[in-house]
Enzyme design. Structure first.
Site, PDB file in Angstrom:
ATOM      1  N   GLY A 197     -12.051 -24.774  -6.251  1.00  0.00           N
ATOM      2  CA  GLY A 197     -11.939 -23.447  -5.645  1.00  0.00           C
ATOM      3  C   GLY A 197     -10.747 -23.394  -4.710  1.00  0.00           C
ATOM      4  O   GLY A 197     -10.808 -22.787  -3.642  1.00  0.00           O
ATOM      5  N   HIS A 246     -20.584 -22.216   0.983  1.00  0.00           N
ATOM      6  CA  HIS A 246     -21.301 -21.220   1.799  1.00  0.00           C
ATOM      7  C   HIS A 246     -21.402 -19.861   1.103  1.00  0.00           C
ATOM      8  O   HIS A 246     -22.144 -18.994   1.561  1.00  0.00           O
ATOM      9  CB  HIS A 246     -20.663 -21.081   3.184  1.00  0.00           C
ATOM     10  CG  HIS A 246     -19.328 -20.404   3.219  1.00  0.00           C
ATOM     11  ND1 HIS A 246     -18.732 -20.002   4.403  1.00  0.00           N
ATOM     12  CD2 HIS A 246     -18.441 -20.069   2.237  1.00  0.00           C
ATOM     13  CE1 HIS A 246     -17.568 -19.446   4.150  1.00  0.00           C
ATOM     14  NE2 HIS A 246     -17.369 -19.481   2.850  1.00  0.00           N
ATOM     15  N   ASP A 247     -20.672 -19.692   0.006  1.00  0.00           N
ATOM     16  CA  ASP A 247     -20.740 -18.440  -0.751  1.00  0.00           C
ATOM     17  C   ASP A 247     -21.944 -18.368  -1.692  1.00  0.00           C
ATOM     18  O   ASP A 247     -22.180 -17.321  -2.295  1.00  0.00           O
ATOM     19  CB  ASP A 247     -19.475 -18.276  -1.612  1.00  0.00           C
ATOM     20  CG  ASP A 247     -18.219 -18.087  -0.773  1.00  0.00           C
ATOM     21  OD1 ASP A 247     -18.293 -17.426   0.267  1.00  0.00           O
ATOM     22  OD2 ASP A 247     -17.166 -18.615  -1.187  1.00  0.00           O
ATOM     23  N   GLU A 297     -24.338 -19.685   5.949  1.00  0.00           N
ATOM     24  CA  GLU A 297     -23.933 -20.873   6.690  1.00  0.00           C
ATOM     25  C   GLU A 297     -25.184 -21.729   6.884  1.00  0.00           C
ATOM     26  O   GLU A 297     -26.297 -21.205   7.015  1.00  0.00           O
ATOM     27  CB  GLU A 297     -23.315 -20.500   8.037  1.00  0.00           C
ATOM     28  CG  GLU A 297     -22.106 -19.575   7.931  1.00  0.00           C
ATOM     29  CD  GLU A 297     -20.951 -20.164   7.145  1.00  0.00           C
ATOM     30  OE1 GLU A 297     -20.886 -21.406   7.004  1.00  0.00           O
ATOM     31  OE2 GLU A 297     -20.099 -19.384   6.668  1.00  0.00           O
ATOM     32  N   ASP A 323     -14.105 -23.284 -14.627  1.00  0.00           N
ATOM     33  CA  ASP A 323     -15.297 -22.747 -13.961  1.00  0.00           C
ATOM     34  C   ASP A 323     -16.072 -23.920 -13.375  1.00  0.00           C
ATOM     35  O   ASP A 323     -16.562 -24.779 -14.114  1.00  0.00           O
ATOM     36  CB  ASP A 323     -16.148 -21.980 -14.971  1.00  0.00           C
ATOM     37  CG  ASP A 323     -17.395 -21.355 -14.364  1.00  0.00           C
ATOM     38  OD1 ASP A 323     -17.732 -21.682 -13.210  1.00  0.00           O
ATOM     39  OD2 ASP A 323     -18.038 -20.544 -15.047  1.00  0.00           O
ATOM     40  N   MET A 324     -16.184 -23.957 -12.045  1.00  0.00           N
ATOM     41  CA  MET A 324     -16.828 -25.094 -11.384  1.00  0.00           C
ATOM     42  C   MET A 324     -18.307 -25.213 -11.736  1.00  0.00           C
ATOM     43  O   MET A 324     -18.911 -26.272 -11.525  1.00  0.00           O
ATOM     44  CB  MET A 324     -16.671 -24.980  -9.867  1.00  0.00           C
ATOM     45  CG  MET A 324     -17.351 -23.785  -9.247  1.00  0.00           C
ATOM     46  SD  MET A 324     -16.960 -23.613  -7.490  1.00  0.00           S
ATOM     47  CE  MET A 324     -17.760 -22.037  -7.124  1.00  0.00           C
ATOM     48  N   GLU A 362     -17.166 -27.417   5.678  1.00  0.00           N
ATOM     49  CA  GLU A 362     -18.006 -26.243   5.938  1.00  0.00           C
ATOM     50  C   GLU A 362     -18.491 -26.261   7.388  1.00  0.00           C
ATOM     51  O   GLU A 362     -18.524 -27.309   8.034  1.00  0.00           O
ATOM     52  CB  GLU A 362     -19.227 -26.242   5.015  1.00  0.00           C
ATOM     53  CG  GLU A 362     -18.935 -26.034   3.539  1.00  0.00           C
ATOM     54  CD  GLU A 362     -18.780 -24.575   3.156  1.00  0.00           C
ATOM     55  OE1 GLU A 362     -18.866 -23.694   4.053  1.00  0.00           O
ATOM     56  OE2 GLU A 362     -18.582 -24.305   1.961  1.00  0.00           O
ATOM     57  N   ASP A 380      -9.258 -23.669 -10.033  1.00  0.00           N
ATOM     58  CA  ASP A 380      -9.880 -22.382  -9.712  1.00  0.00           C
ATOM     59  C   ASP A 380      -9.998 -21.557 -10.997  1.00  0.00           C
ATOM     60  O   ASP A 380      -9.602 -22.014 -12.081  1.00  0.00           O
ATOM     61  CB  ASP A 380      -9.081 -21.623  -8.645  1.00  0.00           C
ATOM     62  CG  ASP A 380      -9.976 -20.796  -7.728  1.00  0.00           C
ATOM     63  OD1 ASP A 380     -10.831 -20.043  -8.250  1.00  0.00           O
ATOM     64  OD2 ASP A 380      -9.831 -20.880  -6.488  1.00  0.00           O
ATOM     65  N   LYS A 432     -13.649 -26.704   0.106  1.00  0.00           N
ATOM     66  CA  LYS A 432     -13.622 -26.078   1.434  1.00  0.00           C
ATOM     67  C   LYS A 432     -14.025 -24.611   1.348  1.00  0.00           C
ATOM     68  O   LYS A 432     -13.452 -23.849   0.578  1.00  0.00           O
ATOM     69  CB  LYS A 432     -12.216 -26.183   2.043  1.00  0.00           C
ATOM     70  CG  LYS A 432     -12.097 -25.554   3.435  1.00  0.00           C
ATOM     71  CD  LYS A 432     -10.672 -25.503   3.926  1.00  0.00           C
ATOM     72  CE  LYS A 432      -9.888 -24.372   3.302  1.00  0.00           C
ATOM     73  NZ  LYS A 432     -10.327 -23.036   3.783  1.00  0.00           N
TER      74      LYS A 432
END
Length: 352
Positions: free
Chosen positions: A195, A256-257, A318, A238-239, A285, A218, A252
């Protein structure tokens, strides 16, 4: 009057002030955006010395009376400062904070501010209450009919702004990692940035750690717009499906998304990409502290970011250390360490 009554009276007095800060809470954001759009930080920087109101208004083509009010507000917020100059007049000058507003400054956060203040990103905030209800819909989807990632893939101008915004944070954080957690890169000859956006992390690491072969990974529409860089290979994919092989995976402000289940899936793909011996995933994070502590200011920022996740993502959040412990262990990592750095985020090293 009793001590309790005096305390309650003081609380009431504070409340009468604080409520106005809440009512006008949007003003700081809007005026800072105005300053960036007008080019105030660049004009002051180009002048090379404290600049008077008339000089600044002439340079920018602004009405002096309106600009005076804008600058009075920003100086009161300690974003800019005034310095006495000749003829008993004052000149405007930079502070460390105002330099963050320069579009091309070393520590620029301008793109991040412009993204978060854009109509696209502000609209979901008006649906936050609906998100919190039982069976509520994600705020972003309620406004646009699709999630942030689908929208960004279909709207390349927003995708460009989004990746420039993420690069702002990267320029702060990656040097802080190199300085405060250099052991993350010990023994690493190849590294994939999962990403990685427009490749800012890879470009910084290419200069700081020239022995590392770097892969910026990405989605295709992001990689297509990423500038070329010596020592950096751009790879589209695609991760959730697979991650390019490397000694270490760097990720990084991505996890959190996503929900816990999605984080576990991403981390499992990262784990598959690294060696079984000495492989590591470098997770960058925020770690929300539970209870009080010496990092209360950073905790406040973390809680603010958590609200951003609620407004802009479907299930992102988070996480506390306990929540990170859960997703890392469920992804199958044998051990991990957590180290604070000079940034909002911490560095979590997860070992295969």
């Amino acid at each position: 009057m009793s001590a309790w009554e005096k305390e309650e009276e003081a609380k009431e007095a504070h409340a009468q002030v604080d409520i106005w800060k809440i009512i006008c809470g949007f003003v700081d954001m809007a005026v800072v955006k105005c300053a960036i759009e007008l080019g105030i930080p660049e004009a002051i920087e180009k002048h090379g010395s404290p600049v008077t109101l008339l000089e600044l208004s002439s340079t920018l083509g602004c009405d002096p009376s309106y600009l005076n009010r804008i600058m009075r507000f920003l100086v009161n917020r300690k974003i800019f400062e005034t310095i006495p100059i000749k003829h008993d007049s004052l000149g405007y000058a930079h502070t460390p904070l105002s330099r963050c507003l320069m579009r091309n400054g070393e520590h620029s956060m301008a793109s991040l501010i412009l993204m978060e203040t854009s109509p696209i990103m502000l609209a979901p905030w008006h649906c936050l209450s609906a998100r919190v209800l039982v069976n509520g819909n994600p705020s972003f989807e309620k406004v646009y009919g699709e999630d942030l990632w689908q929208y960004t893939a279909e709207n390349l101008d927003h995708s460009k702004l989004f990746n420039e915004a993420m690069a702002c944070d990267t320029k702060f954080v990656v040097p802080a990692i190199i300085e405060g957690c250099s052991e993350a890169f010990d023994g690493v000859n190849t590294l994939v940035d999962v990403g990685g956006g427009n490749g800012t992390t890879s470009r910084i690491l290419a200069k700081a750690c020239p022995w590392i072969q770097l892969i910026n990974f990405d989605l295709p529409h992001v990689i297509n717009a990423a500038p070329k860089c010596n020592g950096v290979e751009h790879v589209a994919g695609d991760m959730f499906q697979s991650v390019p092989k490397a000694d270490a995976a760097f990720i990084k402000w991505v996890l959190h998304d996503w929900s816990d289940e999605e984080c576990i899936q991403i981390l499992k793909k990262c784990k598959e990409a690294i060696p079984k011996e000495n492989g590591r995933v470098i997770i960058v994070e925020a770690v929300i502290e539970e209870g009080g502590g010496k990092h209360d200011k950073l905790k406040d920022i973390g809680l603010l970011l958590d609200m951003v996740m609620m407004a802009h993502t479907n299930l992102g959040k988070e996480r506390t250390l306990k929540e990170w412990d859960y997703v890392i262990k469920m992804a199958g990592f044998s051990a991990y360490t957590v180290k604070a750095i000079n940034a909002v985020q911490s560095v979590i090293l997860a070992f295969s």
